[in-house]
Design a protein around this motif. Structure first.
Motif, mmCIF file in Angstrom:
data_model
loop_
_atom_site.group_PDB
_atom_site.id
_atom_site.type_symbol
_atom_site.label_atom_id
_atom_site.label_comp_id
_atom_site.label_asym_id
_atom_site.label_seq_id
_atom_site.Cartn_x
_atom_site.Cartn_y
_atom_site.Cartn_z
ATOM 1 N N ILE A 25 0.829 -1.208 0.000
ATOM 2 C CA ILE A 25 0.000 0.000 0.000
ATOM 3 C C ILE A 25 0.865 1.259 0.000
ATOM 4 C CG2 ILE A 25 -1.551 1.364 1.472
ATOM 5 C CD1 ILE A 25 -3.096 -1.173 2.031
ATOM 6 N N GLU A 26 2.034 1.202 0.597
ATOM 7 C CA GLU A 26 2.901 2.375 0.668
ATOM 8 C C GLU A 26 3.529 2.732 -0.681
ATOM 9 O OE1 GLU A 26 5.623 1.243 3.696
ATOM 10 O OE2 GLU A 26 4.187 1.604 5.305
ATOM 11 N N ARG A 27 3.468 1.854 -1.670
ATOM 12 C CA ARG A 27 4.143 2.097 -2.937
ATOM 13 C C ARG A 27 3.394 2.994 -3.914
ATOM 14 N NH1 ARG A 27 7.564 -2.746 -5.063
ATOM 15 N NH2 ARG A 27 8.473 -0.985 -6.117
ATOM 16 N N ILE A 63 -3.659 7.084 -12.524
ATOM 17 C CA ILE A 63 -3.407 5.733 -13.025
ATOM 18 C C ILE A 63 -2.041 5.669 -13.689
ATOM 19 C CG2 ILE A 63 -4.151 4.026 -14.732
ATOM 20 C CD1 ILE A 63 -7.049 4.921 -14.103
ATOM 21 N N THR A 64 -1.728 6.656 -14.517
ATOM 22 C CA THR A 64 -0.427 6.693 -15.191
ATOM 23 C C THR A 64 0.710 6.786 -14.180
ATOM 24 O OG1 THR A 64 -1.450 7.760 -17.094
ATOM 25 C CG2 THR A 64 0.947 7.909 -16.909
ATOM 26 N N LEU A 65 0.563 7.639 -13.185
ATOM 27 C CA LEU A 65 1.602 7.777 -12.164
ATOM 28 C C LEU A 65 1.788 6.479 -11.384
ATOM 29 C CD1 LEU A 65 3.645 9.596 -10.787
ATOM 30 C CD2 LEU A 65 1.818 10.355 -9.266
ATOM 31 N N TRP A 68 3.761 4.026 -13.443
ATOM 32 C CA TRP A 68 5.184 4.356 -13.486
ATOM 33 C C TRP A 68 5.895 3.998 -12.186
ATOM 34 C CZ3 TRP A 68 8.434 5.447 -17.289
ATOM 35 C CH2 TRP A 68 7.892 5.840 -18.506
ATOM 36 N N MET A 69 5.195 4.130 -11.076
ATOM 37 C CA MET A 69 5.824 3.896 -9.775
ATOM 38 C C MET A 69 5.895 2.422 -9.386
ATOM 39 S SD MET A 69 6.724 6.863 -8.788
ATOM 40 C CE MET A 69 7.047 6.756 -7.053
ATOM 41 N N LEU A 70 5.030 1.594 -9.938
ATOM 42 C CA LEU A 70 5.013 0.172 -9.591
ATOM 43 C C LEU A 70 5.636 -0.655 -10.702
ATOM 44 C CD1 LEU A 70 1.430 -0.175 -8.134
ATOM 45 C CD2 LEU A 70 3.572 -0.085 -6.888
#
Length: 83
Positions: A25-27, A63-65, A68-70
């Motif tokens: 959840i923190e990601r 959603i895009t961000l 990119w982060m996961l």
């Protein structure tokens, strides 16, 4: 197995996996608003319901961000024959 025993076993399993769920959840940035200290006493189904709700309310930029982060792939590792 009685209902009480089944509920107790399910709660134990949920307690075991909660650290993994909080690490996940923190990601994503869209879930940064979920405060662990507020949700820590809640049952697993309530936490996952909130995650679903937040996921449904995201806009296209969020959603895009999140994408990119996961990471969506396992890291490539060299496979060697071990004899």
């Amino acid at each position: 197995m009685t209902r009480l025993m089944m509920r107790t076993a399910a709660r134990r399993k949920a307690r075991k996996i909660m650290p993994w769920i909080w690490a996940w959840i923190e990601r994503p940035p869209s879930l940064q608003g979920m405060e662990k200290y507020i949700w820590s006493g809640c049952p697993l189904w309530a936490v996952m319901g909130e995650v679903r709700r937040v996921g449904r309310e995201r806009n296209s930029q969020a959603i895009t961000l999140d994408e990119w982060m996961l990471p969506n792939k396992l890291p490539c590792r060299e496979v060697r024959d071990e004899k």
